[in-house]
Motif scaffolding. Sequence first.
Motif, PDB file in Angstrom:
ATOM      1  N   GLU A  76       0.802  -1.226   0.000  1.00 15.63           N
ATOM      2  CA  GLU A  76       0.000   0.000   0.000  1.00 15.63           C
ATOM      3  C   GLU A  76       0.831   1.270   0.000  1.00 15.63           C
ATOM      4  O   GLU A  76       0.296   2.371   0.108  1.00 15.63           O
ATOM      5  CB  GLU A  76      -0.971   0.010   1.204  1.00 15.63           C
ATOM      6  CG  GLU A  76      -0.367   0.475   2.522  1.00 15.63           C
ATOM      7  CD  GLU A  76       0.421  -0.600   3.236  1.00 15.63           C
ATOM      8  OE1 GLU A  76       0.624  -0.482   4.446  1.00 15.63           O
ATOM      9  OE2 GLU A  76       0.855  -1.561   2.585  1.00 15.63           O
ATOM     10  N   GLU A  78       4.090   3.582  -1.923  1.00 19.00           N
ATOM     11  CA  GLU A  78       4.832   3.763  -3.163  1.00 19.00           C
ATOM     12  C   GLU A  78       6.312   3.462  -2.940  1.00 19.00           C
ATOM     13  O   GLU A  78       6.875   3.796  -1.902  1.00 19.00           O
ATOM     14  CB  GLU A  78       4.664   5.205  -3.656  1.00 19.00           C
ATOM     15  CG  GLU A  78       5.244   5.467  -5.023  1.00 19.00           C
ATOM     16  CD  GLU A  78       4.990   6.878  -5.515  1.00 19.00           C
ATOM     17  OE1 GLU A  78       5.531   7.247  -6.567  1.00 19.00           O
ATOM     18  OE2 GLU A  78       4.240   7.606  -4.831  1.00 19.00           O
ATOM     19  N   SER A  79       6.930   2.795  -3.878  1.00 24.57           N
ATOM     20  CA  SER A  79       8.354   2.429  -3.816  1.00 24.57           C
ATOM     21  C   SER A  79       8.674   1.702  -2.505  1.00 24.57           C
ATOM     22  O   SER A  79       9.492   2.162  -1.703  1.00 24.57           O
ATOM     23  CB  SER A  79       9.231   3.678  -3.953  1.00 24.57           C
ATOM     24  OG  SER A  79       8.987   4.335  -5.171  1.00 24.57           O
TER      25      SER A  79
END
Length: 237
Positions: A76, A78-79
Amino acid sequence: MLNKLKDVFPRPFELFSSRLPRRGPFSCVLDMIVHLIGRENETQIIHGLRTLITDLELGESTDLVPSTICVSHKTEIESPVKYYGVSNSASHPRRIMYAASCLGGWDSHVAGAVMTYLPNKEKKPDFDGTIVLPSNVRCQAFSLFEENEKPPCRSCGNLFGLTTSETAESVYGNCAEVESLSNLFKNVDDVKEQARPTSEEYSDLKRAKVERLVRTDLRNWLLHKGFPWDQNFYPPQ
């Protein structure tokens, strides 16, 4: 070459006949590849390990080579930071390596799940350290000999609640998912907390008893093999 290695790395030569490793040698190779390539570069890491295995030109001599790599991470964000693991070779002394990893190498939740089934594939009637991986975590294995993903086996379904239609059980502790999730839990506290064992057959007291049984079984097995274990482990560095 042998003398040079002894000069640079004296400790392994001093302790190889009295201490046990906590993990297989290819786990150390994986650490090196992840460090060089960067853990965010999943595709390159998998390709790099496949290329290394191919370049070794081992033929039928694959005693120390894993067949699978696994990557785990939260989904959930980013990156996300990714954590990897490799399977153990079929020719490893499994009874020794898995017990040693449970006693000090793997994360405590992962070790508890595996010890639920050690030293065979039968679930203990009075101890259940199995866990259910949170839905916000990806845990995906890939073949290192073919260009494809690998679904979880029945053992990984039993240990970690991974969804699978497979019916075949691997030896518990053998799969790449074990090391990958262990590395994830060691570094991401909230995921580990969500994945804690919840069975009524789990308690700290029962776990301590199971650990003693695993240690005793390991010590007796090593004595049977003529290995004078000093009950210490050698951390690869």
